[in-house]
Design an enzyme around this catalytic site. Structure first.
Site, PDB file in Angstrom:
ATOM      1  N   GLU A 184     -81.474   5.331   7.849  1.00  0.00           N
ATOM      2  CA  GLU A 184     -80.996   3.937   7.739  1.00  0.00           C
ATOM      3  C   GLU A 184     -81.126   3.204   9.078  1.00  0.00           C
ATOM      4  OE1 GLU A 184     -77.047   4.261   6.004  1.00  0.00           O
ATOM      5  OE2 GLU A 184     -77.861   4.508   4.011  1.00  0.00           O
ATOM      6  N   GLU A 377     -81.432   9.103  -0.747  1.00  0.00           N
ATOM      7  CA  GLU A 377     -79.995   9.186  -1.000  1.00  0.00           C
ATOM      8  C   GLU A 377     -79.631   8.345  -2.212  1.00  0.00           C
ATOM      9  OE1 GLU A 377     -77.354   8.195   2.239  1.00  0.00           O
ATOM     10  OE2 GLU A 377     -78.645   9.207   3.702  1.00  0.00           O
TER      11      GLU A 377
HETATM   12  C1  BGP Z   1     -75.362   6.508   3.967  1.00  0.00           C
HETATM   13  C2  BGP Z   1     -75.514   7.552   5.035  1.00  0.00           C
HETATM   14  C3  BGP Z   1     -74.916   8.875   4.729  1.00  0.00           C
HETATM   15  C4  BGP Z   1     -73.759   8.817   3.805  1.00  0.00           C
HETATM   16  C5  BGP Z   1     -73.837   7.875   2.674  1.00  0.00           C
HETATM   17  C6  BGP Z   1     -72.546   7.680   1.915  1.00  0.00           C
HETATM   18  O1  BGP Z   1     -75.157   5.297   4.603  1.00  0.00           O
HETATM   19  O2  BGP Z   1     -76.866   7.739   5.362  1.00  0.00           O
HETATM   20  O3  BGP Z   1     -74.713   9.567   5.921  1.00  0.00           O
HETATM   21  O4  BGP Z   1     -72.660   9.499   4.065  1.00  0.00           O
HETATM   22  O5  BGP Z   1     -74.285   6.610   3.099  1.00  0.00           O
HETATM   23  O6  BGP Z   1     -71.644   7.011   2.720  1.00  0.00           O
HETATM   24  P1  BGP Z   1     -70.139   7.442   2.851  1.00  0.00           P
HETATM   25  O7  BGP Z   1     -70.137   8.853   3.321  1.00  0.00           O
HETATM   26  O8  BGP Z   1     -69.531   6.524   3.816  1.00  0.00           O
HETATM   27  O9  BGP Z   1     -69.584   7.327   1.479  1.00  0.00           O
END
Ligand code: BGP
Length: 478
Positions: A184, A377
């Site tokens: 990201e 993701e």
């Molecule tokens: C993205 C990141 C991850 C992640 C995911 C979920 O932004 O690349 O590292 O954790 O989001 O976010 P969160 O853990 O805050 O729910």
């Protein structure tokens, strides 16, 4: 549902959210090690003052700073990988911890113990025929580079990053095909301490420095692509950004113009890494805001000459935008806050669930970039209840099913998607709030927000469901 032969089904996580062992094996402190817990009411913790960072640096406990303890993957990776193999994972997307390899970031030589950890981890994955997909920098950098160099604002960090990245690629080029240079990358603009190691109070003109730091990251990414293309032509280098999907609130032309503008702004990071040039919407915005960046001779040529080989992104939720934004009810979605969509349900953290948005995003991005696509993701972070050793997470199965169906439709639409790695395939520490309570996994980890628990792993109902999906290459979604 038809998925291509060899489709890379799997899961994803980042070193700093799972490993723990923050002061073992010669690892140095990273930016991830200085964040305390937030929660779903107060929201994520994305910033720290200089004083708070120094205090964290001198504090050796891992209770206040949850990412220091992770889920103890550092010691339990063999058992966890066995569980991924039981589900039939074809791929695992994860990151290397930069400060495990270069504890301060500016050393000449890597930390052998850190390298050895990853050699053994990768050997274990290969033993189970799970293909690693690596993110080289996922929301962490050696803390020393933040305190001594002001993070990515300093051009020398390009050289340190390349030293680290080349060390890992030289070591694993014959075992790992897919490499993502930054997770990201747009995070540098939204959460600059996490994205680029920028401490706000140390920087006079943050707006300019954010873009300067991002420029250094783009140049680093392109220089690494050059290195890989020249030395290991079979490898694939990818970019990764947050897919901040938005819809116009109405068909009122003002709303649509606003939507178009924001969509162009949100696409800019991937545009730079694919087209090798800065988009005009940014150039115009820089001019309007008086932002003047320093490009060294050859920088723009490097960006142009070495674009990425594939495009990847995270997709969790969508938002709405309108010309009169400020008057509307807001909700959050990963890195951004935007207007609420009355047609969508949302998670307890306010992220709006929008499966069709995944098909929309894949088509929108492929239409623009014409590169192989990878869903790096996607996942549901929510509250789970463990009862008699079981988690009945049919809501997660529903989320997954609906997103996989929409991904299949995108493939049917002709988008070449080569893999899908479900985020947080095992419960881990949340990136934004550092909570454990925000669980994504197919595997429940017995640990609460305060770090209590046996750390024992339990298969959730979704574990068995995803296993069936992988075994049928996405055909059996019942
Ligand atoms: C993205 C990141 C991850 C992640 C995911 C979920 O932004 O690349 O590292 O954790 O989001 O976010 P969160 O853990 O805050 O729910």
């Amino acid at each position: 549902m038809k998925f291509p032969e060899g489709f890379l089904w799997g899961g994803a996580f980042a070193a700093n959210q799972v490993e723990g062992g923050f002061n073992e094996g010669g690892k140095g402190l990273s930016t991830a090690d200085i964040f305390p817990k937030g929660d779903r009411k107060t929201g994520g913790v994305f910033d720290r003052t200089y004083e708070q960072i120094l205090k964290a640096k001198d504090d050796s406990n891992d209770l206040t700073y949850p990412k220091r303890r992770g889920i103890d993957f550092y010691h339990r990776y063999k058992d966890d990988i066995a569980l991924f193999a039981e589900m039939g994972f074809k791929a695992l997307r994860f990151s290397f911890s930069w400060s495990r390899i270069f504890p301060n970031g500016d050393e000449e030589k890597p930390n052998e113990e850190g390298l050895q950890f990853y050699r053994e981890l990768i050997a274990e994955l290969r033993k189970h025929n799970i293909q690693p997909i690596i993110t080289l920098s996922h929301f962490e950098m050696p803390l020393h580079l933040v305190l001594e160099y002001n993070g990515w604002s300093d051009r020398r960090v390009i050289e340190y990053y390349l030293r680290y990245a080349k060390t890992m690629i030289d070591e694993f080029h014959d075992q790992i095909k897919y490499w993502i240079t930054f997770n990201e990358i747009d995070a540098t603009l939204h959460i600059p301490l996490i994205g680029a190691g920028l401490i706000k109070e140390k920087i006079a003109d943050l707006e300019t420095v954010k873009f300067q730091a991002l420029h250094h990251q783009f140049v680093a990414s392109s220089l690494l692509t050059k290195y890989v293309h020249e030395n290991y032509p079979d490898l694939m280098i990818g970019c990764m950004s947050t897919k901040n999907l938005k819809y116009p609130a109405t068909c009122k032309p003002e709303d649509c113009v606003q939507w178009l503008h924001e969509t162009m702004m949100d696409s800019a990071c991937t545009d730079v890494q694919v087209f090798g040039e800065y988009p005009y919407v940014w150039k115009k915005m820089w001019k309007d805001k008086g932002i003047e960046l320093h490009f060294e001779q050859g920088d723009l040529e490097i960006l142009k000459k070495y674009p990425v080989d594939f495009v990847s992104f995270s997709y969790y939720a969508s938002l709405v935008t309108s010309a009169e934004g400020s008057q509307k009810e807001k909700t959050s979605a990963n890195l951004l806050v935007g207007e609420k969509n009355p047609y969508l349900k949302q998670t307890p953290w306010g992220w709006q669930i929008d499966p069709e948005g995944l098909r929309f995003s894949l088509n929108q991005m492929y239409d623009r970039y014409k590169k192989p696509m990878f869903v790096a993701e996607n996942g549901l972070g929510t509250l789970d209840v463990l009862e008699d050793g079981r988690v009945k997470d049919d809501y997660r199965i529903d989320y997954l099913r609906s997103h996989i169906i929409e991904m299949a439709k995108a493939i049917e639409d002709s988008v070449p998607v080569f893999g899908y790695t479900y985020w947080g395939c095992i419960d881990c520490i949340s990136a934004s709030t550092s909570e454990m309570a925000k669980r994504y996994g197919f595997i429940y980890v017995d640990q609460d927000d305060e770090g209590n628990g046996s750390l024992k792993r339990y298969r959730k109902d979704s574990f068995y469901w995803y296993k069936k999906v992988i075994a049928s290459n996405g055909e059996d979604l019942s």
